[in-house]
Design a protein around this motif. Sequence first.
Motif, short mmCIF file in Angstrom:
data_model
loop_
_atom_site.label_atom_id
_atom_site.label_comp_id
_atom_site.label_asym_id
_atom_site.label_seq_id
_atom_site.Cartn_x
_atom_site.Cartn_y
_atom_site.Cartn_z
N ASN A 1 0.50 2.99 -5.61
CA ASN A 1 -0.48 4.04 -5.31
C ASN A 1 -0.36 5.22 -6.27
O ASN A 1 -0.48 6.37 -5.90
CB ASN A 1 -0.32 4.53 -3.86
CG ASN A 1 1.02 5.23 -3.63
OD1 ASN A 1 2.03 4.83 -4.17
ND2 ASN A 1 1.00 6.27 -2.80
N GLU B 1 0.83 -1.18 0.00
CA GLU B 1 0.00 0.00 0.00
C GLU B 1 0.87 1.23 0.00
O GLU B 1 2.05 1.20 0.33
CB GLU B 1 -0.90 0.02 1.25
CG GLU B 1 -1.91 -1.12 1.28
CD GLU B 1 -2.95 -1.00 0.19
OE1 GLU B 1 -3.38 -2.02 -0.35
OE2 GLU B 1 -3.31 0.15 -0.14
N ASP C 1 -3.75 7.89 -3.88
CA ASP C 1 -4.08 8.08 -2.47
C ASP C 1 -4.53 9.51 -2.19
O ASP C 1 -5.40 9.75 -1.36
CB ASP C 1 -2.87 7.80 -1.57
CG ASP C 1 -2.59 6.32 -1.39
OD1 ASP C 1 -3.46 5.50 -1.75
OD2 ASP C 1 -1.49 5.99 -0.91
#
Length: 326
Positions: free
Chosen positions: A118, A28, A267
């Motif tokens: 991301n 992530e 993000d």
Amino acid sequence: MRIRQTATAAAATAALLALAACGNGDGEGGNGDAEYTDDLTFATGGTGGAYYPLGGELSTIFESETEASVNYVETGGSAENLGQIHQGQAQLGLSQNDTAADAMNGDVDDLDGEAIDNFGWIANLYPEAMHIVVRDDAGIESIEDLDGATIAVGDVGSGTRAISDAILDYYDVDYTAEETEFGDSTEMLADGQIDASLFVVGVPVASLTELAQSTDVSLLSVDEGDAEEMAEEGFYEAYTIESDAYDFLEEDVTTLSVFAALIASTDEVSEDLAYEITSALFDNVDQITVDQGASIDIEEALYGIGDIPLHPGAERYFEEQDIEIP
């Protein structure tokens, strides 16, 4: 092969490794859940190349056409830009498409093998060609002649290094590597501190034109068959630098190229803002004064994307414009 880094390059290496080490380890991005912002940092490149001035002009366009504030910053280039987006230190960035694809798979050494997932593709901007520059008085007439030379191979955190390695390894060249920013490498070449400089940049690039005004230099050509073979093995394309690109060229030069792409954090850049940025880019191409702006074309916006994901905002824009999405 021996490598000597400048102090700046060594610091950049440490910073990139620190960025990767700070990741959460599960693939992530730095923020985990989306936390969208209109206060954007735009990671560009070194001041001697095209990324920095282009990023400055794009920042002005994006600020005037959206509600976002955009601060463009100098960086080491593609890998560093991806690392900054990964950690939430930047929200927009410029990157070679091959470096972005490798970063997705955790195959960028400067990012310590951290997989970066991301970010999303906004648009291909222009092709970037490998330039292999040598001083005329160095007696280097072919890539094989670089054996034993001291060569600038790109800054730490740039996308140039991967293509430099691909070419020099292909020809089995033994050399001393100087890891430094493109603009600095032209000064070092002029001063005789290095024998050659390899850098990937849009054609033409002002720093090379300026170098040629004070120093007799040449561009080495890659054998066309070799260029095609290397292109098949990597994320590259065979490319021709036309003889009229630089005053000192007497004939076309065969080399490798990649694409320079605009990317954005998934993000921290919302779908709506990414849509507005994509629209602003193509609605205001005529405002871009750097030479590379002439290559920005919506019909070529997805060239080189491969498996890199589109940012949802860019995807919505291209769908509305009836651009076929791979």
